[in-house]
Design an enzyme around this catalytic site. Sequence first.
Site, PDB file in Angstrom:
ATOM      1  N   GLY A  50       0.792  -1.228   0.000  1.00 44.05           N
ATOM      2  CA  GLY A  50       0.000   0.000   0.000  1.00 44.05           C
ATOM      3  C   GLY A  50       0.823   1.276   0.000  1.00 44.05           C
ATOM      4  O   GLY A  50       0.408   2.292  -0.555  1.00 44.05           O
ATOM      5  N   ASP A 105       0.864   4.318   4.770  1.00 47.09           N
ATOM      6  CA  ASP A 105      -0.185   4.972   3.982  1.00 47.09           C
ATOM      7  C   ASP A 105      -1.360   5.379   4.878  1.00 47.09           C
ATOM      8  O   ASP A 105      -1.856   6.491   4.783  1.00 47.09           O
ATOM      9  CB  ASP A 105      -0.655   4.073   2.831  1.00 47.09           C
ATOM     10  CG  ASP A 105      -0.914   2.632   3.261  1.00 47.09           C
ATOM     11  OD1 ASP A 105      -0.708   2.300   4.448  1.00 47.09           O
ATOM     12  OD2 ASP A 105      -1.333   1.830   2.407  1.00 47.09           O
ATOM     13  N   ASP A 108      -5.251   2.966  11.187  1.00 39.75           N
ATOM     14  CA  ASP A 108      -6.627   2.828  11.640  1.00 39.75           C
ATOM     15  C   ASP A 108      -6.596   2.462  13.131  1.00 39.75           C
ATOM     16  O   ASP A 108      -6.441   3.331  13.980  1.00 39.75           O
ATOM     17  CB  ASP A 108      -7.267   1.734  10.776  1.00 39.75           C
ATOM     18  CG  ASP A 108      -8.762   1.865  10.709  1.00 39.75           C
ATOM     19  OD1 ASP A 108      -9.236   2.678   9.911  1.00 39.75           O
ATOM     20  OD2 ASP A 108      -9.445   1.145  11.467  1.00 39.75           O
ATOM     21  N   ASP A 164      -6.148  -0.075  -1.566  1.00 34.14           N
ATOM     22  CA  ASP A 164      -6.847  -0.973  -2.477  1.00 34.14           C
ATOM     23  C   ASP A 164      -8.169  -1.469  -1.918  1.00 34.14           C
ATOM     24  O   ASP A 164      -8.438  -1.381  -0.712  1.00 34.14           O
ATOM     25  CB  ASP A 164      -5.968  -2.192  -2.769  1.00 34.14           C
ATOM     26  CG  ASP A 164      -5.905  -3.145  -1.567  1.00 34.14           C
ATOM     27  OD1 ASP A 164      -5.476  -2.693  -0.492  1.00 34.14           O
ATOM     28  OD2 ASP A 164      -6.320  -4.312  -1.708  1.00 34.14           O
TER      29      ASP A 164
HETATM   30  P1  IMP Z   1      -4.647  -1.150  11.435  1.00 36.29           P
HETATM   31  O1  IMP Z   1      -4.104   0.255  11.714  1.00 36.29           O
HETATM   32  O2  IMP Z   1      -3.823  -2.247  12.058  1.00 36.29           O
HETATM   33  O3  IMP Z   1      -6.106  -1.246  11.788  1.00 36.29           O
HETATM   34  O4  IMP Z   1      -4.533  -1.465   9.890  1.00 36.29           O
HETATM   35  C1  IMP Z   1      -4.651  -0.490   8.924  1.00 36.29           C
HETATM   36  C2  IMP Z   1      -4.598  -1.208   7.592  1.00 36.29           C
HETATM   37  O5  IMP Z   1      -5.941  -1.460   7.140  1.00 36.29           O
HETATM   38  C3  IMP Z   1      -3.957  -0.359   6.521  1.00 36.29           C
HETATM   39  O6  IMP Z   1      -2.573  -0.648   6.387  1.00 36.29           O
HETATM   40  C4  IMP Z   1      -4.732  -0.729   5.267  1.00 36.29           C
HETATM   41  O7  IMP Z   1      -4.134  -1.826   4.641  1.00 36.29           O
HETATM   42  C5  IMP Z   1      -6.086  -1.144   5.775  1.00 36.29           C
HETATM   43  N1  IMP Z   1      -7.101  -0.066   5.640  1.00 36.29           N
HETATM   44  C6  IMP Z   1      -7.673   0.638   6.656  1.00 36.29           C
HETATM   45  N2  IMP Z   1      -8.575   1.523   6.187  1.00 36.29           N
HETATM   46  C7  IMP Z   1      -8.582   1.389   4.842  1.00 36.29           C
HETATM   47  C8  IMP Z   1      -9.325   2.047   3.788  1.00 36.29           C
HETATM   48  O8  IMP Z   1     -10.158   2.963   3.990  1.00 36.29           O
HETATM   49  N3  IMP Z   1      -9.059   1.629   2.525  1.00 36.29           N
HETATM   50  C9  IMP Z   1      -8.140   0.641   2.234  1.00 36.29           C
HETATM   51  N4  IMP Z   1      -7.436   0.001   3.187  1.00 36.29           N
HETATM   52  C10 IMP Z   1      -7.644   0.366   4.486  1.00 36.29           C
HETATM   53 MG    MG Z   2      -0.877  -0.804   4.794  1.00 38.16          MG
END
Ligand code: IMP
Ligand code: MG
Length: 185
Positions: A50, A105, A108, A164
Amino acid sequence: MLNADGSIADDIEQVIISADKIQARVAELGAAISRDYADKDPLLVGVLSGVVVFMADLLRQITIPMAVDFMAISQYAGSPSSGTVRITKDLDHSITGRHVLFIEDIIDTGLTLSYLLRNLRTRQPASLNVCVLLDRPYRRLIDIPLAYKGFELPDTFVVGYGLDAGGHYRNLPFIGLLKDQARGR
Ligand code: IMP
Ligand code: MG
């Protein structure tokens, strides 16, 4: 995808962050990093895939000596929320004693990033900071200090500029919202 042979832009309901706005912000981030890391020869680290679009643009806005490295991960099946991942491709360089800037990128929950930062910290870098393009701070489950941050996002799934849906849409130059019919395909 709605359009197997048409333009992927036709699948977009609404542009959330335009290509011009992204480029302007990336230039600001590159200038700040160039200032803060002068004489530090930083190693920029990203997780495939990403981050490649953001990384490629950010690199070219950095004016000081620096190097780049990538790792790849896969989530353990059955434990999606733990943040525990398997490193499927490790960094090519040693980061011991290096000034490491982790480029993401989007953040979350922060669970995955937190796990990776813990892993990198055991290798004793001289410093370890985070630069993220997109952030949903209200979704965070683990606090992660962000040295550089591009934009905050609403709580809607977005695609483009490296992000993606089912492997597609990474090549859009903007961040956008998918039309209903294009979701989950
Ligand atoms: P987390 O911070 O461990 O929850 O993971 C975040 C990951 O979820 C990112 O690296 C993305 O791969 C994916 N992700 C979260 N939100 C989105 C979105 O709105 N579109 C696409 N991928 C997302
Ligand atoms: Mg990612």
